[in-house]
Enzyme design. Sequence first.
Site, PDB file in Angstrom:
ATOM      1  N   GLY A  51       0.817  -1.209   0.000  1.00 55.62           N
ATOM      2  CA  GLY A  51       0.000   0.000   0.000  1.00 55.62           C
ATOM      3  C   GLY A  51       0.846   1.251   0.000  1.00 55.62           C
ATOM      4  N   GLY A 103       2.621   3.805   1.461  1.00 55.40           N
ATOM      5  CA  GLY A 103       3.185   4.049   2.781  1.00 55.40           C
ATOM      6  C   GLY A 103       3.688   5.452   2.984  1.00 55.40           C
ATOM      7  N   ARG A 104       3.807   6.207   1.884  1.00 55.50           N
ATOM      8  CA  ARG A 104       4.289   7.578   2.018  1.00 55.50           C
ATOM      9  C   ARG A 104       3.623   8.534   1.025  1.00 55.50           C
ATOM     10  NH1 ARG A 104      10.327   6.942   1.274  1.00 55.50           N
ATOM     11  NH2 ARG A 104       9.961   4.705   1.375  1.00 55.50           N
ATOM     12  N   LYS A 129       3.801  12.340  -3.204  1.00 53.24           N
ATOM     13  CA  LYS A 129       4.707  11.359  -2.599  1.00 53.24           C
ATOM     14  C   LYS A 129       5.556  12.032  -1.525  1.00 53.24           C
ATOM     15  CE  LYS A 129       7.871   7.628  -3.917  1.00 53.24           C
ATOM     16  NZ  LYS A 129       8.481   6.906  -5.058  1.00 53.24           N
ATOM     17  N   GLY A 157       6.883   7.731   6.505  1.00 49.13           N
ATOM     18  CA  GLY A 157       5.989   8.334   5.522  1.00 49.13           C
ATOM     19  C   GLY A 157       6.615   9.442   4.707  1.00 49.13           C
ATOM     20  N   ARG A 178       3.357  13.574  -8.434  1.00 54.30           N
ATOM     21  CA  ARG A 178       3.407  12.621  -9.545  1.00 54.30           C
ATOM     22  C   ARG A 178       2.063  12.609 -10.269  1.00 54.30           C
ATOM     23  NH1 ARG A 178       5.363   6.875  -7.874  1.00 54.30           N
ATOM     24  NH2 ARG A 178       3.289   6.680  -6.939  1.00 54.30           N
ATOM     25  N   ARG A 237      -1.966  -0.773  -9.811  1.00 53.54           N
ATOM     26  CA  ARG A 237      -0.825  -1.652 -10.057  1.00 53.54           C
ATOM     27  C   ARG A 237      -1.288  -3.100 -10.166  1.00 53.54           C
ATOM     28  NH1 ARG A 237       3.305   1.355  -6.718  1.00 53.54           N
ATOM     29  NH2 ARG A 237       2.273   3.283  -6.121  1.00 53.54           N
ATOM     30  N   ASP A 244       4.203  -4.813  -7.304  1.00 53.81           N
ATOM     31  CA  ASP A 244       3.539  -3.603  -6.819  1.00 53.81           C
ATOM     32  C   ASP A 244       4.084  -2.354  -7.507  1.00 53.81           C
ATOM     33  OD1 ASP A 244       5.800  -4.504  -5.042  1.00 53.81           O
ATOM     34  OD2 ASP A 244       5.601  -2.448  -4.312  1.00 53.81           O
ATOM     35  N   ASN A 245       5.130  -2.511  -8.305  1.00 51.27           N
ATOM     36  CA  ASN A 245       5.675  -1.394  -9.082  1.00 51.27           C
ATOM     37  C   ASN A 245       5.329  -1.498 -10.564  1.00 51.27           C
ATOM     38  OD1 ASN A 245       6.880  -0.427  -6.740  1.00 51.27           O
ATOM     39  ND2 ASN A 245       8.838  -1.400  -7.151  1.00 51.27           N
TER      40      ASN A 245
END
Length: 487
Positions: free
Chosen positions: A90, A92-93, A113, A126, A176, A183, A252-253
Amino acid sequence: MKALDELTFDNRFARLGDAFSAHVLPEPIDNPRLVVASPAALALLDLDPAMADTQEFAELFGGHKLWADAEPRAMVYSGHQFGGYTPQLGDGRGLLLGEVYNAAGEHWDLHLKGAGQTPFSRMGDGRAVLRSSIREFLASEALHALNIPSSRAACVIGSDTPVWREKQERAAMVLRLAPSHIRFGHFEYFYYTKRPEQQKLLGEHVLAMHYPECLEQPEPYLAMFREIVERNAELIAKWQAYGFCHGVMNTDNMSILGITFDFGPFAFLDDFDANFICNHSDDQGRYSFSNQVPVGQWNLSTLAQALTPLISVEALRETLGLYLPLFQAHYLDLMRRRLGFTTAEDDDQMLLEQLLQLMQNSGVDYTLFFRRLGEESAEQAVARLRDDFVDIKGFDAWGERYVARVARDGATDQEQRRARMHAVNPLYILRNYLAQKAIDAAEQGDYSEVRRLHAVLSNPFEEQPGMESYAERPPEWGKHLEISCSS
Protein backbone atom coordinates in the site's frame (compact mmCIF):
# COMPACT_ATOMS: atom_id res chain seq x y z
CA MET A 1 -4.51 28.31 -18.29
CA LYS A 2 -6.03 27.85 -14.86
CA ALA A 3 -5.18 29.35 -11.51
CA LEU A 4 -4.28 26.91 -8.75
CA ASP A 5 -7.62 27.37 -7.00
CA GLU A 6 -9.45 26.58 -10.24
CA LEU A 7 -8.38 22.94 -10.32
CA THR A 8 -11.42 20.72 -9.84
CA PHE A 9 -11.14 17.17 -8.56
CA ASP A 10 -13.03 13.99 -9.16
CA ASN A 11 -12.46 11.11 -6.76
CA ARG A 12 -13.71 8.01 -8.53
CA PHE A 13 -11.17 5.68 -6.96
CA ALA A 14 -12.13 6.97 -3.51
CA ARG A 15 -15.76 6.16 -4.28
CA LEU A 16 -14.88 2.47 -4.63
CA GLY A 17 -14.93 2.39 -0.83
CA ASP A 18 -12.77 1.90 2.22
CA ALA A 19 -11.78 -1.63 1.18
CA PHE A 20 -9.62 -0.03 -1.53
CA SER A 21 -8.04 2.92 0.27
CA ALA A 22 -7.93 4.90 3.49
CA HIS A 23 -8.68 8.60 3.91
CA VAL A 24 -5.51 10.35 5.11
CA LEU A 25 -4.58 14.03 5.24
CA PRO A 26 -1.08 15.14 4.16
CA GLU A 27 1.41 16.00 6.90
CA PRO A 28 2.98 19.36 5.98
CA ILE A 29 6.72 19.80 5.65
CA ASP A 30 8.54 22.74 7.24
CA ASN A 31 9.39 25.81 5.15
CA PRO A 32 8.29 24.36 1.79
CA ARG A 33 9.99 25.76 -1.32
CA LEU A 34 10.21 24.88 -4.97
CA VAL A 35 13.22 22.81 -5.98
CA VAL A 36 12.27 22.18 -9.60
CA ALA A 37 9.12 22.08 -11.73
CA SER A 38 8.26 20.65 -15.13
CA PRO A 39 6.38 23.16 -17.30
CA ALA A 40 5.34 20.34 -19.64
CA ALA A 41 3.86 18.27 -16.81
CA LEU A 42 2.10 21.27 -15.28
CA ALA A 43 0.58 21.99 -18.69
CA LEU A 44 -1.18 18.62 -18.46
CA LEU A 45 -3.19 20.20 -15.64
CA ASP A 46 -3.68 23.43 -17.63
CA LEU A 47 -1.56 25.25 -15.04
CA ASP A 48 0.63 28.22 -15.91
CA PRO A 49 4.24 27.18 -15.15
CA ALA A 50 4.86 30.63 -13.65
CA MET A 51 2.64 29.60 -10.72
CA ALA A 52 5.33 27.18 -9.60
CA ASP A 53 7.36 30.10 -8.26
CA THR A 54 4.61 31.23 -5.88
CA GLN A 55 4.44 30.47 -2.18
CA GLU A 56 0.88 29.21 -2.64
CA PHE A 57 2.22 26.51 -4.98
CA ALA A 58 4.88 25.41 -2.47
CA GLU A 59 2.33 25.27 0.33
CA LEU A 60 -0.21 23.29 -1.70
CA PHE A 61 2.28 20.65 -2.80
CA GLY A 62 4.13 20.78 0.50
CA GLY A 63 1.06 19.50 2.33
CA HIS A 64 0.02 22.78 4.00
CA LYS A 65 -3.19 23.36 2.02
CA LEU A 66 -5.74 21.21 0.25
CA TRP A 67 -8.40 21.84 -2.35
CA ALA A 68 -11.93 21.69 -0.95
CA ASP A 69 -12.99 18.94 -3.36
CA ALA A 70 -9.83 16.83 -3.05
CA GLU A 71 -10.16 13.62 -1.06
CA PRO A 72 -6.66 12.27 -0.38
CA ARG A 73 -6.48 8.50 -0.15
CA ALA A 74 -3.75 5.97 0.60
CA MET A 75 -4.31 2.97 -1.69
CA VAL A 76 -3.97 -0.60 -0.44
CA TYR A 77 -2.33 -3.32 -2.54
CA SER A 78 0.03 -6.26 -2.16
CA GLY A 79 2.67 -7.72 -4.44
CA HIS A 80 5.53 -10.06 -5.16
CA GLN A 81 8.81 -8.50 -4.04
CA PHE A 82 11.98 -10.16 -5.34
CA GLY A 83 9.84 -13.21 -6.13
CA GLY A 84 8.18 -13.59 -2.73
CA TYR A 85 4.61 -12.60 -1.95
CA THR A 86 4.03 -9.77 0.55
CA PRO A 87 0.39 -9.85 1.72
CA GLN A 88 -0.08 -6.14 2.35
CA LEU A 89 1.82 -3.17 1.03
CA GLY A 90 0.00 0.00 0.00
CA ASP A 91 0.85 3.68 -0.17
CA GLY A 92 3.18 4.05 2.78
CA ARG A 93 4.29 7.58 2.02
CA GLY A 94 2.08 8.83 -0.81
CA LEU A 95 -1.48 10.03 -1.20
CA LEU A 96 -3.77 10.02 -4.20
CA LEU A 97 -5.25 13.53 -4.02
CA GLY A 98 -7.79 12.78 -6.74
CA GLU A 99 -8.23 13.16 -10.49
CA VAL A 100 -8.12 16.38 -12.48
CA TYR A 101 -9.59 16.80 -15.96
CA ASN A 102 -7.78 19.05 -18.42
CA ALA A 103 -9.09 21.02 -21.38
CA ALA A 104 -8.24 18.13 -23.72
CA GLY A 105 -10.60 15.85 -21.82
CA GLU A 106 -7.79 13.80 -20.25
CA HIS A 107 -7.90 12.81 -16.60
CA TRP A 108 -4.76 12.78 -14.49
CA ASP A 109 -4.23 11.32 -11.05
CA LEU A 110 -2.44 13.71 -8.69
CA HIS A 111 -0.30 11.73 -6.27
CA LEU A 112 1.70 13.47 -3.55
CA LYS A 113 4.71 11.36 -2.60
CA GLY A 114 6.34 11.97 0.78
CA ALA A 115 3.08 13.21 2.32
CA GLY A 116 3.50 11.49 5.69
CA GLN A 117 2.43 8.34 7.46
CA THR A 118 -0.54 6.23 6.37
CA PRO A 119 -2.07 2.99 7.67
CA PHE A 120 0.28 1.25 5.22
CA SER A 121 3.58 2.85 6.30
CA ARG A 122 4.81 -0.39 7.92
CA MET A 123 6.97 1.30 10.59
CA GLY A 124 8.19 3.91 8.09
CA ASP A 125 8.04 7.66 8.65
CA GLY A 126 5.99 8.33 5.52
CA ARG A 127 8.56 10.74 4.17
CA ALA A 128 10.62 10.89 0.99
CA VAL A 129 14.06 12.48 1.05
CA LEU A 130 15.25 15.21 -1.30
CA ARG A 131 17.75 12.86 -2.94
CA SER A 132 15.22 10.24 -4.07
CA SER A 133 12.63 12.89 -4.94
CA ILE A 134 15.01 14.58 -7.37
CA ARG A 135 15.88 11.23 -8.94
CA GLU A 136 12.21 10.37 -9.46
CA PHE A 137 11.49 13.78 -10.96
CA LEU A 138 14.41 13.64 -13.39
CA ALA A 139 13.74 10.03 -14.41
CA SER A 140 10.04 10.56 -15.04
CA GLU A 141 10.58 13.54 -17.29
CA ALA A 142 13.67 12.08 -19.00
CA LEU A 143 11.85 8.88 -19.95
CA HIS A 144 8.90 10.84 -21.29
CA ALA A 145 11.24 12.89 -23.46
CA LEU A 146 12.69 9.62 -24.82
CA ASN A 147 9.15 8.50 -25.77
CA ILE A 148 9.19 5.79 -23.11
CA PRO A 149 5.81 5.54 -21.32
CA SER A 150 6.17 6.85 -17.78
CA SER A 151 4.40 8.52 -14.93
CA ARG A 152 5.13 12.25 -14.94
CA ALA A 153 6.56 14.50 -12.25
CA ALA A 154 5.19 18.03 -11.97
CA CYS A 155 7.45 19.34 -9.22
CA VAL A 156 9.68 18.68 -6.23
CA ILE A 157 9.06 20.67 -3.06
CA GLY A 158 11.96 20.83 -0.60
CA SER A 159 11.83 21.55 3.13
CA ASP A 160 13.69 21.90 6.42
CA THR A 161 12.00 18.80 7.88
CA PRO A 162 14.70 16.38 9.09
CA VAL A 163 14.43 12.65 8.33
CA TRP A 164 16.78 9.80 9.12
CA ARG A 165 17.98 7.21 6.63
CA GLU A 166 21.64 6.12 6.75
CA LYS A 167 22.20 9.70 7.92
CA GLN A 168 20.08 12.76 8.60
CA GLU A 169 18.56 14.16 5.42
CA ARG A 170 15.74 16.56 4.55
CA ALA A 171 12.24 15.64 3.51
CA ALA A 172 10.73 16.55 0.15
CA MET A 173 7.53 15.91 -1.76
CA VAL A 174 7.01 14.98 -5.41
CA LEU A 175 3.79 15.65 -7.28
CA ARG A 176 3.41 12.62 -9.55
CA LEU A 177 0.92 12.53 -12.42
CA ALA A 178 -0.40 9.42 -14.15
CA PRO A 179 -3.63 8.38 -15.86
CA SER A 180 -3.88 5.71 -13.16
CA HIS A 181 -1.98 4.56 -10.09
CA ILE A 182 -3.48 1.05 -10.16
CA ARG A 183 -0.82 -1.65 -10.06
CA PHE A 184 -0.68 -5.39 -10.61
CA GLY A 185 -0.62 -5.57 -6.81
CA HIS A 186 -4.12 -4.14 -6.49
CA PHE A 187 -5.57 -7.21 -8.19
CA GLU A 188 -3.24 -9.50 -6.24
CA TYR A 189 -4.43 -8.04 -2.95
CA PHE A 190 -8.09 -8.89 -3.49
CA TYR A 191 -7.26 -12.27 -5.04
CA TYR A 192 -5.14 -13.47 -2.13
CA THR A 193 -7.50 -12.05 0.51
CA LYS A 194 -10.33 -13.96 -1.24
CA ARG A 195 -12.61 -10.99 -1.87
CA PRO A 196 -14.12 -11.68 -5.30
CA GLU A 197 -16.70 -8.88 -5.05
CA GLN A 198 -14.01 -6.24 -4.59
CA GLN A 199 -11.90 -7.92 -7.28
CA LYS A 200 -14.77 -7.62 -9.74
CA LEU A 201 -15.48 -4.03 -8.70
CA LEU A 202 -11.83 -3.16 -9.31
CA GLY A 203 -11.95 -4.85 -12.70
CA GLU A 204 -15.09 -2.95 -13.66
CA HIS A 205 -13.44 0.31 -12.59
CA VAL A 206 -10.31 -0.36 -14.69
CA LEU A 207 -12.39 -1.33 -17.72
CA ALA A 208 -14.62 1.73 -17.52
CA MET A 209 -11.81 4.17 -16.78
CA HIS A 210 -8.90 2.90 -18.83
CA TYR A 211 -10.03 0.23 -21.29
CA PRO A 212 -13.56 1.22 -22.35
CA GLU A 213 -12.96 -0.21 -25.83
CA CYS A 214 -12.64 -3.66 -24.23
CA LEU A 215 -16.22 -3.44 -22.99
CA GLU A 216 -17.34 -4.00 -26.58
CA GLN A 217 -15.48 -7.32 -26.79
CA PRO A 218 -17.14 -10.71 -26.08
CA GLU A 219 -14.80 -11.20 -23.10
CA PRO A 220 -13.96 -7.73 -21.74
CA TYR A 221 -11.59 -8.89 -18.99
CA LEU A 222 -9.61 -11.05 -21.39
CA ALA A 223 -9.38 -8.15 -23.84
CA MET A 224 -8.15 -5.96 -20.98
CA PHE A 225 -5.48 -8.48 -19.99
CA ARG A 226 -4.30 -8.69 -23.60
CA GLU A 227 -3.93 -4.90 -23.67
CA ILE A 228 -1.93 -5.00 -20.44
CA VAL A 229 0.35 -7.69 -21.90
CA GLU A 230 0.86 -5.72 -25.11
CA ARG A 231 1.59 -2.45 -23.32
CA ASN A 232 4.09 -4.00 -20.93
CA ALA A 233 5.84 -5.86 -23.76
CA GLU A 234 6.25 -2.59 -25.63
CA LEU A 235 7.36 -0.74 -22.49
CA ILE A 236 10.10 -3.23 -21.65
CA ALA A 237 11.21 -3.29 -25.30
CA LYS A 238 11.79 0.45 -25.00
CA TRP A 239 13.67 0.01 -21.72
CA GLN A 240 15.98 -2.50 -23.37
CA ALA A 241 16.41 -0.45 -26.53
CA TYR A 242 17.47 2.66 -24.61
CA GLY A 243 19.44 0.94 -21.86
CA PHE A 244 17.13 1.72 -18.94
CA CYS A 245 17.39 -0.51 -15.87
CA HIS A 246 14.45 -0.14 -13.47
CA GLY A 247 16.03 -1.91 -10.52
CA VAL A 248 12.93 -2.96 -8.55
CA MET A 249 10.47 -4.74 -10.84
CA ASN A 250 8.27 -5.96 -8.01
CA THR A 251 4.65 -6.49 -9.02
CA ASP A 252 3.54 -3.60 -6.82
CA ASN A 253 5.67 -1.39 -9.08
CA MET A 254 4.02 -2.60 -12.30
CA SER A 255 1.32 -0.43 -13.86
CA ILE A 256 -1.86 -1.80 -15.41
CA LEU A 257 -1.33 0.84 -18.12
CA GLY A 258 2.19 -0.28 -19.04
CA ILE A 259 3.97 2.86 -17.88
CA THR A 260 7.24 3.13 -15.96
CA PHE A 261 6.34 3.49 -12.33
CA ASP A 262 7.98 3.94 -8.93
CA PHE A 263 11.56 5.05 -9.45
CA GLY A 264 14.10 3.81 -6.96
CA PRO A 265 17.65 2.60 -7.72
CA PHE A 266 17.22 2.91 -11.51
CA ALA A 267 20.04 3.63 -13.95
CA PHE A 268 20.73 4.05 -17.62
CA LEU A 269 23.59 1.98 -19.00
CA ASP A 270 26.88 3.80 -19.43
CA ASP A 271 29.12 1.09 -20.90
CA PHE A 272 26.99 -1.68 -22.38
CA ASP A 273 26.67 -4.53 -19.90
CA ALA A 274 23.83 -7.02 -20.35
CA ASN A 275 24.35 -8.24 -16.77
CA PHE A 276 24.33 -4.77 -15.22
CA ILE A 277 22.69 -4.58 -11.76
CA CYS A 278 21.69 -1.05 -10.80
CA ASN A 279 20.20 -1.87 -7.40
CA HIS A 280 22.87 -2.28 -4.73
CA SER A 281 20.36 -4.32 -2.68
CA ASP A 282 19.76 -6.85 -5.50
CA ASP A 283 22.34 -9.42 -4.38
CA GLN A 284 21.16 -12.15 -6.76
CA GLY A 285 20.73 -9.92 -9.81
CA ARG A 286 17.05 -10.75 -10.15
CA TYR A 287 16.41 -7.36 -11.72
CA SER A 288 19.57 -7.08 -13.81
CA PHE A 289 19.30 -5.41 -17.20
CA SER A 290 19.06 -8.65 -19.17
CA ASN A 291 16.58 -10.16 -16.70
CA GLN A 292 14.03 -7.40 -17.20
CA VAL A 293 12.51 -9.22 -20.18
CA PRO A 294 11.76 -12.56 -18.43
CA VAL A 295 10.82 -10.78 -15.20
CA GLY A 296 8.24 -8.78 -17.15
CA GLN A 297 6.67 -12.04 -18.28
CA TRP A 298 6.84 -13.50 -14.77
CA ASN A 299 5.12 -10.43 -13.35
CA LEU A 300 2.37 -10.70 -15.95
CA SER A 301 1.90 -14.34 -14.93
CA THR A 302 1.29 -13.23 -11.32
CA LEU A 303 -1.33 -10.79 -12.60
CA ALA A 304 -2.85 -13.59 -14.67
CA GLN A 305 -3.11 -15.75 -11.55
CA ALA A 306 -4.88 -12.91 -9.75
CA LEU A 307 -7.35 -12.60 -12.62
CA THR A 308 -8.38 -16.28 -12.65
CA PRO A 309 -11.72 -15.49 -10.94
CA LEU A 310 -12.55 -13.31 -13.97
CA ILE A 311 -10.85 -15.11 -16.90
CA SER A 312 -10.32 -18.78 -17.75
CA VAL A 313 -6.87 -20.22 -17.08
CA GLU A 314 -6.55 -21.45 -20.66
CA ALA A 315 -7.31 -18.01 -22.11
CA LEU A 316 -4.89 -16.35 -19.70
CA ARG A 317 -2.13 -18.80 -20.59
CA GLU A 318 -2.66 -18.28 -24.31
CA THR A 319 -2.63 -14.49 -23.94
CA LEU A 320 0.48 -14.58 -21.76
CA GLY A 321 2.19 -16.46 -24.59
CA LEU A 322 1.93 -13.33 -26.73
CA TYR A 323 4.37 -11.41 -24.52
CA LEU A 324 7.73 -12.60 -25.87
CA PRO A 325 6.81 -12.34 -29.59
CA LEU A 326 5.37 -8.87 -28.97
CA PHE A 327 8.47 -7.82 -27.04
CA GLN A 328 10.77 -9.12 -29.76
CA ALA A 329 8.84 -7.37 -32.52
CA HIS A 330 8.87 -4.01 -30.72
CA TYR A 331 12.51 -4.34 -29.68
CA LEU A 332 13.76 -5.28 -33.16
CA ASP A 333 11.77 -2.46 -34.72
CA LEU A 334 13.35 0.06 -32.35
CA MET A 335 16.85 -1.30 -32.79
CA ARG A 336 16.54 -1.34 -36.59
CA ARG A 337 15.69 2.34 -36.42
CA ARG A 338 18.59 3.00 -34.05
CA LEU A 339 20.89 1.28 -36.56
CA GLY A 340 19.48 3.44 -39.35
CA PHE A 341 17.55 0.75 -41.21
CA THR A 342 14.26 1.52 -42.93
CA THR A 343 13.59 -2.08 -43.96
CA ALA A 344 13.63 -5.45 -42.19
CA GLU A 345 15.81 -8.47 -42.94
CA ASP A 346 15.84 -11.86 -41.25
CA ASP A 347 19.49 -11.54 -40.22
CA ASP A 348 19.02 -8.21 -38.43
CA GLN A 349 18.71 -9.84 -35.02
CA MET A 350 21.98 -11.71 -35.49
CA LEU A 351 23.71 -8.52 -36.63
CA LEU A 352 22.42 -6.74 -33.52
CA GLU A 353 23.43 -9.55 -31.16
CA GLN A 354 26.94 -9.60 -32.62
CA LEU A 355 27.24 -5.84 -32.08
CA LEU A 356 26.05 -6.01 -28.48
CA GLN A 357 28.52 -8.79 -27.70
CA LEU A 358 31.36 -6.72 -29.15
CA MET A 359 30.21 -3.72 -27.10
CA GLN A 360 30.02 -5.85 -23.96
CA ASN A 361 33.54 -7.21 -24.46
CA SER A 362 34.99 -3.74 -25.00
CA GLY A 363 32.98 -1.64 -22.54
CA VAL A 364 31.65 0.68 -25.25
CA ASP A 365 29.35 3.52 -24.21
CA TYR A 366 25.88 2.37 -25.24
CA THR A 367 24.26 5.75 -25.88
CA LEU A 368 27.17 7.51 -27.56
CA PHE A 369 27.89 4.59 -29.92
CA PHE A 370 24.47 4.81 -31.55
CA ARG A 371 24.56 8.59 -31.65
CA ARG A 372 27.93 8.58 -33.41
CA LEU A 373 26.84 5.83 -35.78
CA GLY A 374 24.49 8.32 -37.40
CA GLU A 375 26.86 11.29 -37.57
CA GLU A 376 28.43 10.25 -40.88
CA SER A 377 27.98 7.74 -43.64
CA ALA A 378 28.01 4.11 -42.55
CA GLU A 379 31.55 3.63 -43.89
CA GLN A 380 32.90 6.75 -42.15
CA ALA A 381 31.13 6.00 -38.87
CA VAL A 382 32.44 2.44 -38.72
CA ALA A 383 35.97 3.65 -39.44
CA ARG A 384 35.76 6.25 -36.67
CA LEU A 385 34.18 3.95 -34.07
CA ARG A 386 36.56 0.99 -34.49
CA ASP A 387 39.09 2.44 -32.04
CA ASP A 388 36.53 2.09 -29.23
CA PHE A 389 36.73 -1.70 -29.50
CA VAL A 390 39.29 -4.08 -28.05
CA ASP A 391 38.53 -6.72 -30.66
CA ILE A 392 39.21 -4.53 -33.70
CA LYS A 393 39.27 -7.50 -36.05
CA GLY A 394 35.87 -8.62 -34.80
CA PHE A 395 34.44 -5.11 -35.12
CA ASP A 396 35.86 -4.72 -38.62
CA ALA A 397 34.08 -7.91 -39.66
CA TRP A 398 30.86 -6.62 -38.13
CA GLY A 399 31.38 -3.24 -39.78
CA GLU A 400 31.62 -4.83 -43.22
CA ARG A 401 28.31 -6.61 -42.67
CA TYR A 402 26.73 -3.42 -41.36
CA VAL A 403 27.88 -1.30 -44.31
CA ALA A 404 26.56 -3.94 -46.72
CA ARG A 405 23.25 -4.01 -44.85
CA VAL A 406 22.94 -0.23 -45.06
CA ALA A 407 23.63 -0.41 -48.80
CA ARG A 408 20.88 -2.99 -49.26
CA ASP A 409 18.54 -0.77 -47.28
CA GLY A 410 18.65 1.70 -50.14
CA ALA A 411 18.33 4.92 -48.11
CA THR A 412 21.33 6.71 -49.60
CA ASP A 413 20.76 10.38 -48.69
CA GLN A 414 23.21 11.02 -45.84
CA GLU A 415 21.42 14.09 -44.44
CA GLN A 416 18.18 12.14 -44.26
CA ARG A 417 20.00 9.22 -42.62
CA ARG A 418 21.53 11.55 -40.05
CA ALA A 419 18.21 13.22 -39.24
CA ARG A 420 16.42 9.89 -39.07
CA MET A 421 18.99 8.32 -36.74
CA HIS A 422 19.37 11.39 -34.53
CA ALA A 423 15.59 11.37 -34.02
CA VAL A 424 15.84 8.00 -32.23
CA ASN A 425 19.39 8.09 -30.82
CA PRO A 426 19.62 10.53 -27.92
CA LEU A 427 22.67 12.63 -27.17
CA TYR A 428 21.68 13.21 -23.55
CA ILE A 429 20.50 10.61 -21.04
CA LEU A 430 20.11 10.70 -17.26
CA ARG A 431 23.43 9.26 -16.19
CA ASN A 432 23.71 8.53 -12.48
CA TYR A 433 26.68 10.79 -11.98
CA LEU A 434 24.82 13.75 -13.51
CA ALA A 435 21.90 13.13 -11.16
CA GLN A 436 24.30 12.88 -8.23
CA LYS A 437 25.96 16.21 -9.04
CA ALA A 438 22.53 17.86 -9.17
CA ILE A 439 21.55 16.23 -5.86
CA ASP A 440 24.78 17.30 -4.15
CA ALA A 441 24.17 20.92 -5.15
CA ALA A 442 20.48 20.79 -4.16
CA GLU A 443 21.34 19.43 -0.73
CA GLN A 444 23.41 22.59 -0.26
CA GLY A 445 20.45 24.75 -1.28
CA ASP A 446 21.54 25.31 -4.90
CA TYR A 447 18.77 24.19 -7.25
CA SER A 448 20.27 25.60 -10.43
CA GLU A 449 21.92 22.33 -11.50
CA VAL A 450 18.83 20.15 -11.14
CA ARG A 451 16.87 22.72 -13.16
CA ARG A 452 19.56 22.88 -15.83
CA LEU A 453 19.80 19.09 -16.05
CA HIS A 454 16.02 18.80 -16.35
CA ALA A 455 16.04 21.32 -19.20
CA VAL A 456 18.76 19.39 -21.05
CA LEU A 457 17.02 16.03 -20.60
CA SER A 458 13.73 17.49 -21.83
CA ASN A 459 15.22 17.69 -25.33
CA PRO A 460 17.49 14.63 -25.52
CA PHE A 461 17.72 14.23 -29.29
CA GLU A 462 18.78 17.78 -30.23
CA GLU A 463 22.31 19.10 -29.77
CA GLN A 464 22.24 21.97 -27.28
CA PRO A 465 25.05 24.55 -27.56
CA GLY A 466 27.01 24.97 -24.36
CA MET A 467 25.77 21.67 -22.92
CA GLU A 468 28.53 19.44 -24.27
CA SER A 469 29.52 18.27 -20.77
CA TYR A 470 26.13 16.57 -20.37
CA ALA A 471 26.84 14.34 -23.37
CA GLU A 472 30.22 13.04 -22.19
CA ARG A 473 31.12 9.60 -20.92
CA PRO A 474 31.07 9.48 -17.13
CA PRO A 475 34.27 9.87 -15.13
CA GLU A 476 35.50 6.69 -13.49
CA TRP A 477 33.90 7.59 -10.14
CA GLY A 478 30.59 8.11 -11.92
CA LYS A 479 30.50 4.50 -13.15
CA HIS A 480 30.56 2.99 -9.69
CA LEU A 481 27.84 4.83 -7.76
CA GLU A 482 25.92 2.50 -5.47
CA ILE A 483 22.18 3.16 -5.49
CA SER A 484 19.88 1.32 -3.08
CA CYS A 485 16.16 1.26 -2.32
CA SER A 486 16.66 3.78 0.51
CA SER A 487 14.40 6.74 -0.14
